[in-house]
Structures are given as structure tokens and as C-alpha cells.
Motif scaffolding. Structure first.
Motif, PDB file in Angstrom:
ATOM      1  N   TYR A 110       0.604  -1.099   0.287  1.00 55.66           N
ATOM      2  CA  TYR A 110       0.085  -0.206   0.490  1.00 55.66           C
ATOM      3  C   TYR A 110       1.112   1.340   0.337  1.00 55.66           C
ATOM      4  CZ  TYR A 110      -2.930   4.120   1.815  1.00 55.66           C
ATOM      5  OH  TYR A 110      -3.641   4.630   1.906  1.00 55.66           O
ATOM      6  N   ASP A 111       1.629   1.032   0.993  1.00 53.86           N
ATOM      7  CA  ASP A 111       3.164   2.491   1.206  1.00 53.86           C
ATOM      8  C   ASP A 111       3.630   2.564  -0.241  1.00 53.86           C
ATOM      9  OD1 ASP A 111       1.989   2.770   3.617  1.00 53.86           O
ATOM     10  OD2 ASP A 111       3.739   1.403   4.689  1.00 53.86           O
ATOM     11  N   LYS A 112       3.689   1.598  -1.455  1.00 56.11           N
ATOM     12  CA  LYS A 112       4.594   1.697  -2.212  1.00 56.11           C
ATOM     13  C   LYS A 112       3.691   2.314  -3.293  1.00 56.11           C
ATOM     14  CE  LYS A 112       7.467  -1.947  -1.954  1.00 56.11           C
ATOM     15  NZ  LYS A 112       8.093  -3.774  -1.933  1.00 56.11           N
ATOM     16  N   TYR A 113       2.475   1.904  -3.302  1.00 60.27           N
ATOM     17  CA  TYR A 113       1.478   2.376  -4.251  1.00 60.27           C
ATOM     18  C   TYR A 113       1.406   4.433  -4.072  1.00 60.27           C
ATOM     19  CZ  TYR A 113      -1.404   1.914  -8.010  1.00 60.27           C
ATOM     20  OH  TYR A 113      -2.196   1.437  -9.830  1.00 60.27           O
ATOM     21  N   VAL A 114       0.651   4.270  -2.799  1.00 58.25           N
ATOM     22  CA  VAL A 114       1.167   6.130  -2.185  1.00 58.25           C
ATOM     23  C   VAL A 114       2.518   6.547  -2.627  1.00 58.25           C
ATOM     24  CG1 VAL A 114       0.298   7.187  -0.618  1.00 58.25           C
ATOM     25  CG2 VAL A 114      -0.444   5.032  -0.519  1.00 58.25           C
ATOM     26  N   SER A 115       2.750   6.015  -2.985  1.00 57.82           N
ATOM     27  CA  SER A 115       4.191   7.233  -2.878  1.00 57.82           C
ATOM     28  C   SER A 115       4.095   7.210  -4.440  1.00 57.82           C
ATOM     29  CB  SER A 115       5.949   6.369  -2.747  1.00 57.82           C
ATOM     30  OG  SER A 115       5.828   6.154  -1.264  1.00 57.82           O
TER      31      SER A 115
END
Length: 259
Positions: free
Chosen positions: A178-183
Motif C-alpha cells: 500500500y505504501d509503495k503505491y501511495v509513493s
């Protein structure tokens, strides 16, 4: 599994499938559809308020009405909301067995698709005027087959297929994926950042207002349970990876005999 257990729990509350008979009250069958729909929604809200009904439509099965739940499950109700059965309804047609329930799911998915804002997606498209078909793909950055599909993007674009990405981090919200996609979404160039991340390269940690959590929730409404999940423009859901030529064939823009 949780949704399935909820359905069976609801079945136990409302009816034993084996005892359905002519004793059911059919007096409401002649009522207008909106009145029947309100009655079904009200009855479920009374006995299982945790199972919201998205819509109710007339069923191809005479005397029944299809209630759509989040995730695409469909329950087939009598008009008086006293009895229902869960499961797919099939038609025995001249061409074979036709899954009528899946047709309803497809229509529901198309309705949602038509309401989506493309500006909140990451879109990899052929040049303007060369698009022959568009697919919407629920994707996970760390999923191996999602990465494999992403490598096919140049070939898909060459064949005239536009690919619109929606986020579906399988590990859930607040996971590393999830954090990677947000980044990636918050990067200066989100499509380049997404491609780097899908290639296993590091990208800068970023945060901003983003649609990732909402898209993950939307995947549940579409009935997504694996990635990649490819949605055709007509609402057809194809779970799993397809190479560019096979996808083009399924979309009717490439003749297998021409390969």
C-alpha cells in the motif's frame, strides 16, 4: 469466506431452502419494482443490518428478484422477501449453459466503471485516435503476475489497448505494498515511479492526498479477490494475467488466425 458465511447465516435466519412451498405469500408480486425492492431492503436491514443491499432488479426467474450485495454476490428473493436462495442462476440454452447471474454481475460492474474518474487512475494508453479497447486493471505492485502484465504494456499499447490501473494492494491498507503505491501516486511522475516499483526498484517515500484506499475498497465491490484482475469495458471480469496477444483476442481486436 466471511461474505459467504454471512450469506449462509442470513439464509438460516430467513428460510430453510428445503421447505419452500406454495405457502409463501405472493400477493406482493404484482407490486411495482421499487416497492418490492424497498420491501426486500427493509427486511434484510431488519434481520441483518450488516449486509447492505446495493440494488434490486427483476430476475429472469419468474417471481424472483435479484439483490446485489457488496462484492458482487447476488441473492434471489421472492417478491415478499420471505424466501431466497443463494448461488448462480443458469439458463439451459441452445448454446449450452448460460450463467445468468454472472450477466447481472457484469452489468453492475459496468455501471460502476462508467462512473469512475479516469483522472484518479494511472493510465497507459496508445496515442489518441489509436485506442481500440480499454481495460481497467486492479493491480498490486508486489504481485509477480501484476509485474509480468506490466511488462506487456508496450505490446498492449501497440495493439491498441489502453490500460487503466486501479490500486489493489492485496496485503491491505497500511501494508508495505500500500505504501509503495501511495509513493508512486504521489511522485512527480507517477507512471514512471509505478514502473520502477514494479521492476523491483526503490522509489522515494511520498505521501499526499490519494485514492489508493478508496480503490482498494472499490475492488471489493467489483468482486476482486486476486491480482491482476482485468475488467473489460462491458463489465466482464478476467482474473489473472493474460499476455498482450491473448488479451487482444479476448477483446475481439486481434484475430488468432492472423498471428
Amino acid at each position: 469466506m466471511k461474505q459467504l458465511s454471512q450469506i449462509f447465516g442470513l439464509a438460516l435466519v430467513l428460510v430453510s431452502f428445503a421447505v419452500y412451498s406454495d405457502e409463501s405469500d405472493t400477493s406482493s408480486e404484482a407490486a411495482p419494482l421499487d416497492q418490492i425492492a424497498q420491501g426486500i431492503i427493509a427486511r434484510i436491514a431488519e434481520v441483518r443490518p450488516d449486509l447492505p443491499i446495493i440494488s434490486v432488479t427483476a430476475s429472469p426467474l419468474a417471481g424472483f428478484y435479484d439483490a446485489v450485495l457488496p462484492g458482487g454476490q447476488i441473492l434471489h428473493f421472492t417478491a415478499d422477501a420471505k424466501y431466497f436462495f443463494a448461488g448462480d442462476l443458469y439458463e439451459v440454452a441452445d448454446v449450452g449453459l448460460v450463467n445468468v447471474t454472472e450477466k447481472s454481475r457484469k452489468g453492475a460492474r459496468k455501471q460502476i466503471l462508467d462512473q469512475l474518474d479516469e483522472s484518479e487512475m494511472l493510465v497507459f494508453s496508445p496515442p489518441k485516435g489509436l485506442v481500440k479497447a480499454t481495460v481497467t486493471v486492479f493491480t498490486d505492485i508486489d504481485c509477480s503476475y501484476c509485474r509480468k502484465l506490466h511488462q506487456e504494456i508496450p505490446d498492449m499499447n501497440r495493439l491498441g489497448i489502453a490500460v487503466r490501473y486501479l490500486a489493489y494492494p492485496r496485503s491491505g491498507v497500511d501494508s508495505e505494498s500500500y505504501d509503495k503505491y501511495v509513493s508512486a501516486w504521489c511522485a512527480d511522475n507517477p507512471k514512471i515511479a509505478l514502473t520502477r516499483a514494479k521492476n523491483g526498484q526503490s522509489i522515494d517515500d511520498r505521501t499526499c492526498e490519494n485514492p489508493v484506499a478508496a480503490q482498494y475498497e472499490l475492488g471489493g465491490e467489483f468482486g476482486v479477490n486476486s491480482t491482476p484482475s482485468i475488467i473489460h469495458e462491458d463489465g466482464t471480469l478476467v482474473p489473472g494475467y493474460l499476455p498482450a496477444d491473448r488479451l487482444a483476442e479476448s477483446l475481439g481486436i486481434l484475430d488468432p488466425a492472423s498471428e
